[in-house]
Each structure stands twice: as C-alpha cells, then as structure tokens.
Design a protein around this motif. Structure first.
Motif, short mmCIF file in Angstrom:
data_model
loop_
_atom_site.label_atom_id
_atom_site.label_comp_id
_atom_site.label_asym_id
_atom_site.label_seq_id
_atom_site.Cartn_x
_atom_site.Cartn_y
_atom_site.Cartn_z
N CYS A 1 4.34 5.32 -5.88
CA CYS A 1 4.55 4.99 -7.31
C CYS A 1 3.36 5.91 -7.95
N VAL A 2 2.14 5.82 -7.57
CA VAL A 2 1.31 6.72 -8.35
C VAL A 2 1.16 8.14 -7.96
N MET A 3 1.14 8.42 -6.67
CA MET A 3 0.58 9.69 -6.18
C MET A 3 2.17 10.78 -5.98
N LEU A 4 3.07 10.00 -5.89
CA LEU A 4 4.41 10.89 -5.83
C LEU A 4 5.23 10.93 -7.04
N ASP A 5 4.49 10.38 -8.12
CA ASP A 5 5.24 10.58 -9.47
C ASP A 5 5.26 11.90 -10.01
N GLU A 6 6.16 12.65 -10.04
CA GLU A 6 6.47 14.04 -10.57
C GLU A 6 5.92 14.24 -11.88
N ALA B 1 0.72 -1.16 -0.04
CA ALA B 1 -0.06 -0.03 0.04
C ALA B 1 0.98 1.26 -0.19
N PHE B 2 1.98 1.15 0.66
CA PHE B 2 2.65 2.35 1.07
C PHE B 2 3.64 2.53 -0.52
N SER B 3 3.74 1.33 -1.13
CA SER B 3 4.65 1.45 -2.34
C SER B 3 3.83 2.04 -3.55
N LEU B 4 2.52 1.38 -3.47
CA LEU B 4 1.62 2.02 -4.50
C LEU B 4 1.36 3.55 -4.53
#
Length: 293
Positions: A209-214, A203-206
């Motif tokens: 991956c998605v929401m912290l992608d610049e 969950a942390f990784s997902l």
C-alpha cells in the motif's frame, strides 16, 4: 541414543528440506545426541553442503526415496503444499514403524493427506514450531531456536500406539528445550490464521500500500520505527507464505473480514470526532496488548 516409543534405539533420521526451521531442528537434535545419524535431503546441493559443514547433518543426498530408506524418523521441512506431495512420494518407501513429523504452518491439509496416503504401519504427527525468522535458508539455522518456544503437535489418533508415538515426539522436543502443545488440526489452523497468518498478510499489504504506490515516493530515511517494526515480517519467504495463505485461505478470509470490521469501527469514531470513545477503545486495545509483554 534417543529411544523410540517402543523403547528401542532410534539411530537414523532423515530431514527433507534443510532450510531455516528443519535445519535448526536437525541441528538441535544432533546437539542433544551426537551419536544420531542425520541425513539431509534437499533439491539444493549447495544448501546441503553448507549444512554438512556446520554439523547440522552428517550426510546428504538430493534423492528423496534413497535418502529415507531405513530411517527411523523423517522430518518434513518443505513448504506446506510440497509436504502433501512428499507424503505421497515417500509413502511406499518408509521403514515399518517409522515416525514422520512435519514443521509446516498449516495442519488440516497435511494431516488429511497423511491419513489418505500413508500406510498404517507408519506413525505421523503434524508439527508446527512457534518460532522462526523473516530470514530464510539453512545459513540462518540456529540450534537454540526452539528453546522455551511452543511446538504445536496435532496427533491423528488416540489409540495406544498413537499415544506412544506422541509421547516419544514430546520427549524429543523437550530434550531440545521446546514446549510441546497438543491441538486439533482444525483448531490449529483457525488460531494460526489470527495470530500468525493475518499479521503476515497485513504486513505484506501495508508495504504494498505504501511503498509500491507509484504516486507516493518517500525517502527511506523517513520511515519511522512503527512502520519498520510492523512490516518486518513482510521480508519472509514469499513461496512459503504464498502456500500458507492458499492452504488456510478460508480461515484467513474470516480474520481479514474481522480486521476490516474492527478498522471500520475505529475510523467511524475518528470521522465523528468522538475523542472520548476513541480513547476508551484505544486504552482497551493497549491494555490487551500489555498482557503479551
């Protein structure tokens, strides 16, 4: 009063780390017998004042050594790495025949430290309630949090006094509606790495991956229920989960590798346009998940 494993009356309990889990456990125990005297111990005086106002504890202190004096039972509710330090800190100040339990999510490290530092006249049982919330803090404590939920216990010995203390803790947990389950500490950590620690890690990784992608900026209104449901636990306490991941890293790594292998197997079917095999695989997974419903 709650009788201890020698049939004597256990009157005084100390709770170290009055957060969501230990606070809820204290509250449940208090409601099961209002005559019990429960003192809360925490570095946050505001948390202690809040707990006292709710009736979760009767008194409080920020001094660990002072707080545990003459206490019949001590509940360790701190994060897993801190529990190890606490065991060493309290070892010389415990009452003879005191019962200690913890509520941490890893057990091998805690049980090994307990054997190493606690005197023989103190009774320790590792504990892990299979319940919780993505929320943290005593303000979210719930006295009914343990009802019909497994509460794993990892006893250290099988001699007569050890069985007596185990029976005592089992009876106490049953009084608050929990379902005691006995496991070996190493078995516990391997199993928890698969059904608890891995899902939180993913969950942390997902989210990362998605929401912290610049490069990927998505309107929050577009996030579907699947993403929200899958990542809800990523809102959990960062300190607690960092310590769990570190303390159970070997088992977590094994399950992350298994997850990668399973993902590779599925993506190969996708790349090969093998719809029949993909349907068969997804149906098998779906039917397995239905067993939890």
């Amino acid at each position: 009063m709650v009788e201890n494993y020698r049939g004597e009356m256990m009157k005084k309990i100390a709770v170290i780390g009055v957060g969501l889990i230990a606070g809820s456990l204290s509250w449940a125990i208090k409601k099961s017998d209002v005559s019990l005297d429960i003192i809360g111990i925490d570095k946050s005086e505001n948390a202690l004042i809040n707990a006292a106002k709710k009736g979760i504890i009767d008194d409080y202190t920020t001094n660990v050594v002072e707080g545990i004096k003459d206490r019949d039972m001590i509940i360790l509710g701190a994060p897993v790495l801190q529990i190890e330090d606490l065991l060493k800190k309290v070892s010389s100040s415990l009452k003879d025949d005191a019962v200690l339990i913890d509520v941490g999510s890893t057990k091998s490290n805690v049980c090994k430290k307990a054997v190493e530092v606690l005197p023989e006249n103190v009774n320790f049982i590792g504990g892990h309630p299979m319940t919780g919330s993505e929320l943290s803090g005593v303000e979210y404590a719930d006295s009914e949090l343990f009802i019909n939920r497994p509460f794993i216990l990892t006893p250290l010995t099988d001699h007569e006094s050890g069985l007596d203390k185990l029976n005592f803790v089992e009876n106490l947990l049953s009084r608050i509606g929990a379902k005691p389950v006995i496991m070996d500490p190493d078995e516990h950590d391997y199993v928890m790495a698969s059904i608890s620690h891995l899902p939180h890690f993913l969950a942390f990784s997902l989210v990362a991956c998605v929401m912290l992608d610049e490069e990927l900026q998505i309107d929050k209104e577009l996030f579907a229920g699947g993403f929200r449901d899958t990542t809800r636990v990523a809102m959990g306490d960062s300190e607690m989960w960092s310590e769990i991941f570190i303390r159970n890293k070997d088992n977590l790594k094994k399950w992350v590798e298994k997850f990668k292998a399973q993902g590779d197997e599925i993506i190969n079917m996708v790349e090969n346009d093998d719809k029949n095999e993909l349907i068969k695989c997804l149906d098998e997974i779906k039917n397995a998940r239905k067993k939890l419903s």
